[in-house]
Design a protein around this motif. Structure first.
Motif, PDB file in Angstrom:
ATOM      1  N   ASP A 163     -13.124  33.926  43.547  1.00 53.64           N
ATOM      2  CA  ASP A 163     -14.462  34.517  43.629  1.00 53.64           C
ATOM      3  C   ASP A 163     -14.429  35.980  44.080  1.00 53.64           C
ATOM      4  O   ASP A 163     -15.456  36.660  44.078  1.00 53.64           O
ATOM      5  N   GLU A 164     -13.253  36.469  44.446  1.00 50.70           N
ATOM      6  CA  GLU A 164     -13.083  37.874  44.816  1.00 50.70           C
ATOM      7  C   GLU A 164     -12.427  38.685  43.703  1.00 50.70           C
ATOM      8  O   GLU A 164     -12.100  39.855  43.899  1.00 50.70           O
ATOM      9  N   LEU A 165     -12.260  38.054  42.536  1.00 51.33           N
ATOM     10  CA  LEU A 165     -11.600  38.701  41.406  1.00 51.33           C
ATOM     11  C   LEU A 165     -12.524  38.706  40.194  1.00 51.33           C
ATOM     12  O   LEU A 165     -13.350  37.812  40.023  1.00 51.33           O
ATOM     13  N   SER A 166     -12.360  39.718  39.340  1.00 49.49           N
ATOM     14  CA  SER A 166     -13.105  39.766  38.082  1.00 49.49           C
ATOM     15  C   SER A 166     -12.543  38.722  37.114  1.00 49.49           C
ATOM     16  O   SER A 166     -11.480  38.137  37.347  1.00 49.49           O
ATOM     17  N   GLY A 167     -13.266  38.498  36.001  1.00 52.42           N
ATOM     18  CA  GLY A 167     -12.778  37.548  35.013  1.00 52.42           C
ATOM     19  C   GLY A 167     -11.417  37.939  34.470  1.00 52.42           C
ATOM     20  O   GLY A 167     -10.528  37.090  34.312  1.00 52.42           O
ATOM     21  N   GLY A 168     -11.232  39.210  34.178  1.00 48.18           N
ATOM     22  CA  GLY A 168      -9.945  39.674  33.679  1.00 48.18           C
ATOM     23  C   GLY A 168      -8.828  39.477  34.689  1.00 48.18           C
ATOM     24  O   GLY A 168      -7.693  39.115  34.328  1.00 48.18           O
ATOM     25  N   GLN A 169      -9.131  39.717  35.970  1.00 42.33           N
ATOM     26  CA  GLN A 169      -8.126  39.515  37.016  1.00 42.33           C
ATOM     27  C   GLN A 169      -7.797  38.030  37.174  1.00 42.33           C
ATOM     28  O   GLN A 169      -6.632  37.676  37.382  1.00 42.33           O
TER      29      GLN A 169
END
Length: 221
Positions: free
Chosen positions: A140-146
């Protein structure tokens, strides 16, 4: 080397028998980058499951890196998957409360590695996909790409010879999808076989070869 000969796959649905694959012959050489394309219901997901040792064919033979995997037990299939194949899926399949580093280290537990080696290899895999500074972050602390890059790192951690990706850019915006495809380009240049199942022609264009399947039959490859 992947070699399928006369592969069929049938499913029982009520009183009906569904012929998902109908005599598939397919060879994929070490180090290839291939895309598998076809409309919904074409059999491409079933073909992916057979190639990935997630499902056994109803008939025919399948050799993976010299191993006959056509009639293996569930445990034997799991050992082959863990040793030879890394999986990347559209929806990432990450644990919500677990850091990126621990997510990537998890498959290594089944390979029998000690905790320190698992975490070190996980860190190296995350570095390889450009997430060295984000390894302690939760999904939840990362973007979709990450998040997808974490999934790729998890696939890489077991040092597979094959990456099997099912619609890997389907849940991403164009920019993030391009980042993922560049990672696949890099991994392929390092000698890893990349197999992408997709309905997106722009994704398939990145592959060196496209395999077209329809009604359980390979039409072109």
């Amino acid at each position: 080397m992947i070699e399928l000969k006369s592969i069929t796959k049938e499913y029982q649905m009520g009183t009906q028998i569904v012929h998902a694959l109908r005599g598939v012959d397919l060879s994929i050489d070490d180090g290839e980058f291939v895309a598998i394309m076809g409309p919904s219901g074409s059999g491409k997901s079933t073909l992916m499951n057979v190639i990935g040792c997630l499902d056994l064919p109803s008939s025919g033979s399948y050799h993976l890196n010299g191993l006959d995997v056509s009639d293996m037990s569930d445990d034997e299939q799991a050992q082959v998957r863990n040793k030879h194949i890394g999986f990347v899926f559209q929806q990432f399949n990450l644990l919500p409360r677990t850091s990126a580093r621990k997510q990537v280290a998890l498959p290594l537990m089944y390979a029998g590695l000690g905790r320190r080696e698992r975490l070190d290899r996980a860190a190296a895999a995350l570095q390889a996909v450009g997430l060295g500074e984000r390894m302690d972050h939760r999904p939840d602390e990362l973007s979709g790409g990450q998040q997808q890059r974490v999934a790729i790192a998890r696939a890489l951690a077991t040092e597979p010879s094959i990456i099997l990706a099912d619609e890997p850019t389907g849940a991403l915006d164009t920019h993030s999808g391009e980042e993922i495809l560049r990672i696949f380009d890099t991994l392929n240049a390092q000698g890893i076989t990349i197999i992408v199942v997709t309905h997106d022609s722009s994704v398939a264009q990145r592959a060196r070869r496209t395999i077209w399947i329809r009604d359980g039959v390979i039409q072109r490859q």
